[in-house]
Design a protein around this motif. Structure first.
Motif, PDB file in Angstrom:
ATOM      1  N   SER A  44       0.846  -1.187   0.000  1.00 10.65           N
ATOM      2  CA  SER A  44       0.000   0.000   0.000  1.00 10.65           C
ATOM      3  C   SER A  44       0.885   1.241   0.000  1.00 10.65           C
ATOM      4  N   GLY A  45       0.292   2.374  -0.313  1.00  6.62           N
ATOM      5  CA  GLY A  45       1.071   3.602  -0.378  1.00  6.62           C
ATOM      6  C   GLY A  45       1.754   3.930   0.937  1.00  6.62           C
ATOM      7  N   ALA A  46       1.013   3.813   2.037  1.00 10.38           N
ATOM      8  CA  ALA A  46       1.579   4.152   3.343  1.00 10.38           C
ATOM      9  C   ALA A  46       2.696   3.183   3.738  1.00 10.38           C
ATOM     10  N   SER A  47       2.479   1.880   3.513  1.00 10.90           N
ATOM     11  CA  SER A  47       3.483   0.900   3.933  1.00 10.90           C
ATOM     12  C   SER A  47       4.751   0.992   3.088  1.00 10.90           C
ATOM     13  N   VAL A  48       4.598   1.171   1.786  1.00  7.32           N
ATOM     14  CA  VAL A  48       5.784   1.299   0.921  1.00  7.32           C
ATOM     15  C   VAL A  48       6.497   2.629   1.194  1.00  7.32           C
ATOM     16  N   GLY A  49       5.720   3.663   1.500  1.00  2.17           N
ATOM     17  CA  GLY A  49       6.335   4.934   1.851  1.00  2.17           C
ATOM     18  C   GLY A  49       7.207   4.813   3.085  1.00  2.17           C
ATOM     19  N   ARG A  50       6.690   4.140   4.109  1.00  8.20           N
ATOM     20  CA  ARG A  50       7.483   3.943   5.331  1.00  8.20           C
ATOM     21  C   ARG A  50       8.655   3.016   5.066  1.00  8.20           C
ATOM     22  N   LEU A  51       8.430   1.957   4.303  1.00  8.96           N
ATOM     23  CA  LEU A  51       9.508   1.036   3.948  1.00  8.96           C
ATOM     24  C   LEU A  51      10.648   1.775   3.268  1.00  8.96           C
ATOM     25  N   SER A  52      10.322   2.656   2.342  1.00 11.30           N
ATOM     26  CA  SER A  52      11.358   3.381   1.600  1.00 11.30           C
ATOM     27  C   SER A  52      12.176   4.278   2.519  1.00 11.30           C
ATOM     28  N   GLN A  53      11.562   4.774   3.593  1.00 10.26           N
ATOM     29  CA  GLN A  53      12.311   5.589   4.558  1.00 10.26           C
ATOM     30  C   GLN A  53      13.332   4.728   5.299  1.00 10.26           C
ATOM     31  N   PHE A  54      12.946   3.497   5.620  1.00 12.33           N
ATOM     32  CA  PHE A  54      13.904   2.569   6.249  1.00 12.33           C
ATOM     33  C   PHE A  54      15.060   2.258   5.295  1.00 12.33           C
ATOM     34  N   MET A  68      23.485   6.432  -7.891  1.00 10.27           N
ATOM     35  CA  MET A  68      22.134   6.098  -8.337  1.00 10.27           C
ATOM     36  C   MET A  68      21.711   4.738  -7.812  1.00 10.27           C
ATOM     37  N   LEU A  69      20.442   4.374  -8.057  1.00 11.95           N
ATOM     38  CA  LEU A  69      19.867   3.118  -7.597  1.00 11.95           C
ATOM     39  C   LEU A  69      19.447   2.268  -8.788  1.00 11.95           C
ATOM     40  N   PHE A  70      19.502   0.943  -8.587  1.00  3.90           N
ATOM     41  CA  PHE A  70      19.034   0.008  -9.615  1.00  3.90           C
ATOM     42  C   PHE A  70      18.125  -1.020  -8.970  1.00  3.90           C
ATOM     43  N   GLY A  71      16.919  -1.185  -9.526  1.00  2.00           N
ATOM     44  CA  GLY A  71      15.967  -2.158  -9.009  1.00  2.00           C
ATOM     45  C   GLY A  71      15.774  -3.308  -9.974  1.00  2.00           C
ATOM     46  N   PRO A  72      16.239  -4.512  -9.625  1.00  2.00           N
ATOM     47  CA  PRO A  72      16.039  -5.666 -10.512  1.00  2.00           C
ATOM     48  C   PRO A  72      14.569  -6.071 -10.578  1.00  2.00           C
ATOM     49  N   TYR A  74      11.363  -8.312 -10.558  1.00  2.00           N
ATOM     50  CA  TYR A  74      10.282  -7.329 -10.499  1.00  2.00           C
ATOM     51  C   TYR A  74      10.233  -6.596  -9.161  1.00  2.00           C
ATOM     52  N   LYS A  75      10.541  -7.279  -8.076  1.00  2.00           N
ATOM     53  CA  LYS A  75      10.368  -6.680  -6.750  1.00  2.00           C
ATOM     54  C   LYS A  75      11.212  -5.435  -6.543  1.00  2.00           C
ATOM     55  N   GLY A  76      12.375  -5.400  -7.202  1.00  2.82           N
ATOM     56  CA  GLY A  76      13.263  -4.256  -7.010  1.00  2.82           C
ATOM     57  C   GLY A  76      12.768  -2.975  -7.653  1.00  2.82           C
ATOM     58  N   ILE A  77      11.813  -3.080  -8.578  1.00  2.00           N
ATOM     59  CA  ILE A  77      11.356  -1.887  -9.305  1.00  2.00           C
ATOM     60  C   ILE A  77      10.671  -0.882  -8.377  1.00  2.00           C
ATOM     61  N   PRO A  78       9.618  -1.280  -7.637  1.00  2.00           N
ATOM     62  CA  PRO A  78       9.014  -0.299  -6.723  1.00  2.00           C
ATOM     63  C   PRO A  78       9.940   0.093  -5.582  1.00  2.00           C
ATOM     64  N   LEU A  79      10.836  -0.810  -5.179  1.00  2.91           N
ATOM     65  CA  LEU A  79      11.751  -0.493  -4.085  1.00  2.91           C
ATOM     66  C   LEU A  79      12.724   0.603  -4.480  1.00  2.91           C
ATOM     67  N   ALA A  80      13.295   0.503  -5.683  1.00  3.56           N
ATOM     68  CA  ALA A  80      14.226   1.534  -6.147  1.00  3.56           C
ATOM     69  C   ALA A  80      13.506   2.858  -6.349  1.00  3.56           C
ATOM     70  N   ASP A 130      14.603  -7.116  -2.020  1.00  4.30           N
ATOM     71  CA  ASP A 130      13.995  -7.393  -0.719  1.00  4.30           C
ATOM     72  C   ASP A 130      14.875  -8.296   0.139  1.00  4.30           C
ATOM     73  N   VAL A 131      15.282  -9.441  -0.420  1.00  5.91           N
ATOM     74  CA  VAL A 131      16.170 -10.369   0.278  1.00  5.91           C
ATOM     75  C   VAL A 131      17.141 -10.945  -0.750  1.00  5.91           C
ATOM     76  N   ILE A 132      18.149 -11.662  -0.262  1.00  3.24           N
ATOM     77  CA  ILE A 132      19.033 -12.415  -1.151  1.00  3.24           C
ATOM     78  C   ILE A 132      18.870 -13.879  -0.797  1.00  3.24           C
TER      79      ILE A 132
END
Length: 223
Positions: A44-54, A68-72, A74-80, A130-132
């Motif tokens: 959700s917007g709020a949870s991803v927003g807080r996650l990105s602050q961490f 710069m940042l690179f998001g692999p 699929y999961k890395g795309i919204p994270l980056a 997210d994880v390795i």
């Protein structure tokens, strides 16, 4: 490295969001784990927003120089994407606007074409995931970044499970995170780790019943 309070706050946040759960779970490797961490449930917007602050805070605290940042995919795309936004508003960045890019799983054969989307890969690039687990995503990302003439600077993840790969009786000497660090000479920055999960269990009576199972799991598979 995030501060202890940041790391514990993240574990509590993951628990509150249902991203971290305790019980009995069969992992992709076939192990029965007493806990499960699924960052895909930050949705959700709020949870991803807080996650990105961490993520942003862990990267700033690491002192790793980056451009710069690179998001692999699929999961890395919204994270980056989200972490780039969080960094833009972080006081320590002093107004720096951090670009980001990500890859497609399949090359686009029309328009601009190619597998890369976003800013051109250049300078020191932090890979965000997210994880390795097997390290496949890191290997592909490193190849893409180096192929573009840029330099992988670090891998930034949410959770380090701190466990060895392999089957029973044939466990690897190192964890997936350690193998990535050794193979590519890259630091792996994690917001939190299994150590922080155990710290939460130690201090939270509500979940004390799971402590021994997690300790046993770490004894069996941990580093």
């Amino acid at each position: 490295m995030s501060t202890g309070s940041d790391r514990l706050a993240f574990v509590q946040f993951a628990l509150n969001q249902g991203v971290l759960r305790f019980g009995s779970f069969v992992t992709k490797s076939g192990r029965t784990s007493p806990y499960f961490f699924n960052a895909g449930l930050f949705n959700s917007g709020a949870s991803v927003g807080r996650l990105s602050q961490f993520y942003a805070q862990a990267l700033v605290d690491s002192k790793v120089p980056f451009d710069m940042l690179f998001g692999p995919a699929y999961k890395g795309i919204p994270l980056a994407t989200a972490t780039s936004v969080a960094l833009a508003g972080h006081a320590a960045m002093q107004g720096r606007d951090i670009p980001f890019a990500y890859n497609r799983k399949e090359a686009k054969d029309h328009g601009e074409g190619g597998v890369l989307v976003g800013a051109p890969l250049k300078g020191k690039v932090v890979i965000i995931d997210d994880v390795i687990t097997a390290g496949t995503s890191v290997r592909e990302s490193v190849d893409i970044i180096r192929g573009a003439g840029a330099q992988p600077a670090a891998v930034l993840i949410a959770m380090d499970r701190m466990e060895r790969a392999g089957s029973e009786g044939q466990l690897s000497a190192h964890s997936a995170v350690q193998e990535v660090e050794q193979r590519y000479g890259l630091p792996v920055i994690s917001i939190a780790s299994l150590t922080d999960i155990l710290a939460l269990l130690e201090n939270n009576p509500e979940f004390a019943q799971y402590k021994n199972a997690v300790l046993d799991y770490r004894t069996r598979y941990g580093i």
